[in-house]
Every structure is written in structure tokens, then in C-alpha cells.
Write an enzyme that holds these catalytic residues in place. Structure first.
Site, PDB file in Angstrom:
ATOM      1  N   SER A  62       0.830  -1.205   0.000  1.00  0.00           N
ATOM      2  CA  SER A  62       0.000   0.000   0.000  1.00  0.00           C
ATOM      3  C   SER A  62       0.863   1.252   0.000  1.00  0.00           C
ATOM      4  O   SER A  62       0.591   2.217  -0.723  1.00  0.00           O
ATOM      5  CB  SER A  62      -0.934   0.001   1.226  1.00  0.00           C
ATOM      6  OG  SER A  62      -1.844  -1.076   1.193  1.00  0.00           O
ATOM      7  N   ALA A 156      -4.729  -0.325  -2.449  1.00  0.00           N
ATOM      8  CA  ALA A 156      -4.015   0.246  -1.308  1.00  0.00           C
ATOM      9  C   ALA A 156      -4.989   0.414  -0.149  1.00  0.00           C
ATOM     10  O   ALA A 156      -6.080   0.980  -0.312  1.00  0.00           O
ATOM     11  CB  ALA A 156      -3.406   1.593  -1.679  1.00  0.00           C
ATOM     12  N   LYS A 157      -4.594  -0.070   1.016  1.00  0.00           N
ATOM     13  CA  LYS A 157      -5.391   0.156   2.223  1.00  0.00           C
ATOM     14  C   LYS A 157      -4.961   1.516   2.775  1.00  0.00           C
ATOM     15  O   LYS A 157      -4.131   1.616   3.683  1.00  0.00           O
ATOM     16  CB  LYS A 157      -5.166  -0.972   3.233  1.00  0.00           C
ATOM     17  CG  LYS A 157      -6.165  -1.001   4.385  1.00  0.00           C
ATOM     18  CD  LYS A 157      -5.959  -2.243   5.249  1.00  0.00           C
ATOM     19  CE  LYS A 157      -6.863  -2.256   6.465  1.00  0.00           C
ATOM     20  NZ  LYS A 157      -8.289  -2.428   6.115  1.00  0.00           N
ATOM     21  N   ALA A 158      -5.508   2.549   2.159  1.00  0.00           N
ATOM     22  CA  ALA A 158      -5.053   3.914   2.401  1.00  0.00           C
ATOM     23  C   ALA A 158      -5.992   4.653   3.352  1.00  0.00           C
ATOM     24  O   ALA A 158      -7.210   4.399   3.377  1.00  0.00           O
ATOM     25  CB  ALA A 158      -4.944   4.665   1.080  1.00  0.00           C
ATOM     26  N   TYR A 162     -10.833   5.592   3.066  1.00  0.00           N
ATOM     27  CA  TYR A 162     -11.864   5.104   3.972  1.00  0.00           C
ATOM     28  C   TYR A 162     -12.968   6.129   4.233  1.00  0.00           C
ATOM     29  O   TYR A 162     -13.977   5.799   4.864  1.00  0.00           O
ATOM     30  CB  TYR A 162     -11.241   4.599   5.278  1.00  0.00           C
ATOM     31  CG  TYR A 162     -10.882   3.140   5.144  1.00  0.00           C
ATOM     32  CD1 TYR A 162     -11.695   2.143   5.675  1.00  0.00           C
ATOM     33  CD2 TYR A 162      -9.769   2.745   4.411  1.00  0.00           C
ATOM     34  CE1 TYR A 162     -11.396   0.807   5.498  1.00  0.00           C
ATOM     35  CE2 TYR A 162      -9.461   1.411   4.231  1.00  0.00           C
ATOM     36  CZ  TYR A 162     -10.278   0.445   4.779  1.00  0.00           C
ATOM     37  OH  TYR A 162      -9.985  -0.888   4.593  1.00  0.00           O
TER      38      TYR A 162
END
Length: 304
Positions: A62, A156-158, A162
Site C-alpha cells: 500500500s 491500497a489500504k489507504a 476510507y
């Protein structure tokens, strides 16, 4: 956890001293990446962090997608996660590593700002409630769609992405539902705000493909592996919303949600038993794995 410790940039600091400046770049612009990881108390009394290397690899993936250079190695961060759990004397917990852009340049690009890393850990039970695990949850399709693959980076766990999940969740929670379902920009089922989705129909299982603007979940991968062990027909393919209405079983997977059955979508009751036979069997196998009772997948646990 006021008496606990948080790992900040290479050292453990007291919980209430883990602070950043109000001009921290990520606070303003959302450029950061994070992970959510579970640690479980095993049947043998040891605590094991579930799929820790895979989570940290995704954290670094990410960061690479966002152009962030993490100032520690993956092994450093793995060791720091374990150190944080030990320092807080937690047998079971949720672990949150965060890579963020610190204070400095206040413009959008912040080319010279320090890249900082923090790791916190705390006790956290069933994300969607114990009753939800037992009886299933009520879900509503949100008017907010998952973003297009070229709008934001879907793998990407950005931090900033969220906001999409939060808006979807707020919309349906205000209407009395437990969780949201998001569609992709083509109108096909994508995922929940923080969960992947699986649908069971006439003994066959479907889950949306990674191309449907969804995050490649670690628990999703775990479920796929365990479902293949169960030798049930399984495919990754696009799913329409009405396919979910007609399902015999539906469930979410995620680090926080684990394996959570869905009993209703858009006020249509899922017609099969909730949780259904496939969901119950998957949950039983998942629980055995995370507790260290399945030797085949014991290497998925990194012991504290």
C-alpha cells in the site's frame, strides 16, 4: 489502555504520549496507509498473531502504491507488532500499524516531510456484534459507490480512501441497518465498508473478483483457501445485487468482521437458514485455524 504503550518510530512510548502535531500532513490530506491485524489466544495457551507477514507485506505494498518509503524493513515492523502486544500484556487484541506523513511542508506534495510509523494494540471483540455473528446482520445497499480503479488506488489500504466507507456506513446506520453494501461503478456488488462478501446459491459459492474495485482481503484469501478445502464449487465472478437477494446464504469476511453472516439485504430476507451450513462450516474451520487447532495452517500464526 491509558497505562499501555504505543510503538512510535522505533520505540515504545506511554499511551498518552503518542502524539502528533496538528499540522501533520496525513491529518490534512489523508496520505497514509494502515493495517488491521488480529491476535488470538490459542488452545495451547499461546497468543498468535494471524497472518502477520501477509498483513505487513500488504502494508508495504500500500505504501509503495502511494509512493511512501517506509523507514523500517518489513521484519522490523513485524517485530514491532509483537513487541507492542507483549508490552501491553494482551492475550487477544487488534493491532493497528499506521504509516503516515509527518509535519513539515504544508502543501499537497510534501516531498521532504518525514514518513512516520506507529503501532497500537487494544482489546476488541466482535466488530459487528456478538449477536450478528450468531444470527446474522441487516445490510443495506449504499448510494455511495466504490471508487473507480483510476479514481483512487483500490489495492491500497489507504487512510483517505476510507472516507468512502465511512459515508456509506453513516448512511445506512442512520436508517437502522448494521452495515452497508457498496457497488462498483458498473453497478456490480463490490464489498462492504470494511469487508469482502460471499454468496452461496444452490451449493455454489461466488465472490466478486479483485477487479471489482475491492481490497484484496487477508480474511477473504483465508476463506477462499478454507472453502477449497471443503471441496465446494467456488468462483470469483461479478455479482449483481439481485443475485444476493436470491442467495441461500450470504456472509462478510474481514479481519474485524471475521466471518459474519448476513440475514437481510435491502429488506429482503435471505431465504435460507442464517447462518447457513456453508457459513457455519467455514466459521468452524476458521475458528480452528485462528486458535492453532488446525496443524495444516499453523504457519499462519506468529506466536507472541
Amino acid at each position: 489502555m491509558e497505562n499501555g504503550k504505543i510503538w512510535m518510530d522505533g520505540e515504545l512510548v506511554p499511551w498518552d504520549e503518542a502524539k502528533v502535531h496538528v499540522l501533520t500532513h496525513t491529518l490534512h490530506y489523508g496520505v497514509g496507509v494502515f493495517e488491521g491485524i488480529r491476535c488470538y489466544a490459542g488452545e495451547d495457551g499461546r497468543s498468535g498473531v494471524f497472518r502477520l507477514p501477509e498483513h505487513i507485506e500488504r502494508l508495504f505494498d500500500s505504501a509503495h502504491i502511494l509512493g511512501l518509503t517506509v523507514p523500517f524493513s518489513q521484519d522490523d515492523v513485524i517485530r514491532a507488532c509483537l513487541e507492542t502486544v507483549r508490552a501491553n500484556a494482551l492475550k487477544e487484541c487488534y493491532i493497528r500499524p499506521l504509516v503516515f506523513v509527518g509535519e513539515g511542508d504544508r502543501g499537497l506534495h510534501a516531498r521532504t516531510n518525514p514518513i512516520r510509523v506507529s503501532i497500537a494494540a487494544w482489546a476488541w471483540g466482535a466488530y459487528l456484534g456478538e449477536e450478528g455473528l450468531l444470527k446474522g446482520i441487516r445490510v443495506k445497499t449504499s448510494s455511495f459507490q466504490r471508487f473507480h480503479v483510476n479514481t483512487l488506488m483500490t489495492k491500497a489500504k489507504a487512510v483517505g480512501t476510507y472516507l468512502n466507507s465511512i459515508l456509506a456506513g453513516q448512511e445506512v446506520w442512520a436508517l437502522g441497518y448494521d452495515e452497508a453494501l457498496l457497488l462498483d461503478t458498473d453497478g456490480y456488488v463490490a464489498e462492504g465498508p470494511g469487508e469482502n462478501i460471499f454468496v452461496v446459491r444452490r451449493g455454489k459459492i461466488k465472490t466478486p473478483p479483485l477487479s471489482s474495485s475491492l481490497l484484496p482481503g487477508i480474511t477473504r484469501d483465508t476463506a477462499l483457501t478454507l472453502l477449497r478445502d471443503m471441496d465446494v464449487p467456488l468462483e470469483e465472478d461479478r455479482i449483481t445485487r439481485d443475485e444476493v437477494y436470491l442467495a441461500d446464504e450470504v456472509f462478510f469476511t474481514g479481519t474485524a468482521a471475521e466471518v459474519t453472516p448476513i440475514r437481510e439485504l435491502d429488506d429482503r430476507v435471505i431465504r435460507g437458514e442464517t447462518p447457513g451450513a456453508v457459513t457455519r462450516e467455514l466459521k468452524a474451520r476458521f475458528d480452528a485455524v485462528i486458535k492453532g487447532a488446525n496443524p495444516t495452517y499453523r504457519d499462519w500464526l506468529t506466536y507472541v
